[in-house]
Design an enzyme around this catalytic site. Structure first.
Site, short mmCIF file in Angstrom:
data_model
loop_
_atom_site.label_atom_id
_atom_site.label_comp_id
_atom_site.label_asym_id
_atom_site.label_seq_id
_atom_site.Cartn_x
_atom_site.Cartn_y
_atom_site.Cartn_z
N PRO A 138 0.81 -1.23 0.00
CA PRO A 138 0.00 0.00 0.00
C PRO A 138 0.84 1.27 0.00
CG PRO A 138 -0.18 -1.14 2.11
CD PRO A 138 0.58 -2.04 1.20
N GLU A 153 1.49 -7.83 9.01
CA GLU A 153 1.78 -6.40 9.15
C GLU A 153 2.63 -5.87 7.98
OE1 GLU A 153 0.36 -4.53 11.25
OE2 GLU A 153 1.51 -2.72 10.84
N ARG A 164 -4.93 -8.44 -20.48
CA ARG A 164 -5.78 -8.03 -21.61
C ARG A 164 -5.05 -7.12 -22.59
NH1 ARG A 164 -8.41 -3.21 -21.03
NH2 ARG A 164 -10.29 -3.83 -22.13
N ASP A 213 -10.30 2.60 -24.56
CA ASP A 213 -10.76 2.46 -23.18
C ASP A 213 -10.44 3.71 -22.35
OD1 ASP A 213 -11.84 -0.06 -23.16
OD2 ASP A 213 -9.95 -1.05 -22.67
N1 SAM Z 1 1.20 -2.48 7.64
C1 SAM Z 1 1.15 -2.30 6.22
C2 SAM Z 1 1.15 -0.81 5.92
O1 SAM Z 1 0.66 -0.04 6.71
O2 SAM Z 1 1.65 -0.42 4.82
C3 SAM Z 1 -0.09 -2.96 5.63
C4 SAM Z 1 0.00 -4.44 5.59
S1 SAM Z 1 -1.36 -5.21 4.79
C5 SAM Z 1 -2.40 -5.64 6.11
C6 SAM Z 1 -0.72 -6.76 4.31
C7 SAM Z 1 -0.26 -6.86 2.87
O3 SAM Z 1 -1.37 -6.69 2.01
C8 SAM Z 1 0.75 -5.86 2.40
O4 SAM Z 1 2.05 -6.20 2.79
C9 SAM Z 1 0.56 -5.91 0.89
O5 SAM Z 1 1.22 -7.01 0.31
C10 SAM Z 1 -0.94 -6.15 0.77
N2 SAM Z 1 -1.68 -4.91 0.54
C11 SAM Z 1 -2.50 -4.26 1.39
N3 SAM Z 1 -3.03 -3.17 0.84
C12 SAM Z 1 -2.55 -3.09 -0.41
C13 SAM Z 1 -2.70 -2.16 -1.49
N4 SAM Z 1 -3.47 -1.08 -1.37
N5 SAM Z 1 -2.04 -2.40 -2.62
C14 SAM Z 1 -1.24 -3.49 -2.77
N6 SAM Z 1 -1.04 -4.40 -1.78
C15 SAM Z 1 -1.68 -4.21 -0.62
#
Ligand code: SAM
Length: 245
Positions: free
Chosen positions: A92, A119, A156, A171
């Site tokens: 994220p 986490e 795609r 698109d």
């Molecule tokens: N503690 C992390 C932070 O605050 O950035 C969030 C961890 S999340 C619960 C667990 C995993 O979900 C991340 O390591 C990532 O691989 C995935 N994930 C969660 N949100 C995401 C997003 N918006 N885009 C891509 N991967 C995501």
């Protein structure tokens, strides 16, 4: 050339359904792409195949340990030493995914998606990757759903996967504009009428209407995209009209 996509995940079964339908399914059966979810728990530590541990310095949650991801990537590199790899961390805090990135990925021969959980990651895992990418400004439980979306948007765009190339080129987000409205039969339904121009057979007028409505939609819904456009004189006139409405 067939694209190879490996996906490192603790929940590889999650990928069965999304890739078993429609265009992605056809892309796989047509030999355009091979999608290979890998459970990296098999590289976990000890009898219990542990993949996570508590953070140094304390704090909430568990982190993915480095060893299983390092070893899973070693195995992928050993199996296909010849391919140039794009290793994409689901995160994220990464760069927001968009159509331009999907277009970029679609030109690669080998993509590896790394799906986190818990986490997050031990920081050393980041030394292995070429891209850190976010699906959007929200936090998912794990990287699987994000990887599914990115794979779908990428596959795609692989040449030959979608028969009608112009449908892809037009698109939303491919042109910098949102796509114009579409209509199909019937011409009138519950007092909702199809715009006359679309039934006129005048292709010049139809194209003009579509372009204007595409601009209008972008103006109304995505001012951030609209302000990036370099407008012609005609488009500037239309923009004045949109502002008045
Ligand atoms: N503690 C992390 C932070 O605050 O950035 C969030 C961890 S999340 C619960 C667990 C995993 O979900 C991340 O390591 C990532 O691989 C995935 N994930 C969660 N949100 C995401 C997003 N918006 N885009 C891509 N991967 C995501």
């Amino acid at each position: 050339m067939r694209m190879q996509i490996d996906i490192l995940s603790l929940f590889p079964e999650m990928f069965e359904s999304p890739f078993s339908h429609s265009i992605v399914k056809r892309a796989i059966s047509g030999g355009h792409v091979h999608i290979n979810p890998i459970n990296f728990r098999k590289y976990g530590i000890g009898k219990h195949q542990i993949v996570d541990d508590t953070p140094y310095g304390g704090g909430a949650g568990m982190l993915l340990k480095p060893e299983p991801i390092f070893e899973a990537l070693d195995a992928i590199k050993e199996e296909r030493p010849e391919t140039k790899k794009r290793i994409i961390l689901m995160d994220p805090a990464g760069k927001p995914f968009d159509q331009a990135m999907a277009e970029d990925f679609a030109e690669e021969e080998h993509l590896v998606f790394v799906c986190g959980h818990y986490e997050g990651y031990d920081e050393r895992i980041r030394t292995l990757v070429t891209d850190e990418v976010s699906l959007g400004d929200y936090v998912l439980t794990g990287g699987e759903l994000a990887a599914m979306v990115m794979v779908d948007a990428t596959v795609r765009l692989i040449p030959g996967v979608v028969g009608n190339k112009s449908s892809i080129l037009e698109d939303s987000h491919s042109t910098g504009l949102l796509e114009h409205p579409h209509y199909t039969r019937p011409a009138s339904y519950r007092d909702l009428d199809v715009p006359e121009v679309l039934m006129s057979g005048n292709h010049g007028k139809i194209e003009e209407w579509r372009h204007k409505e595409s601009l209008r939609r972008t103006f109304e819904r995505r001012p951030d995209l609209f302000k990036e456009l370099e407008l012609s004189d005609q488009e500037k006139e239309w923009a004045k009209e949109f502002k008045q409405n």
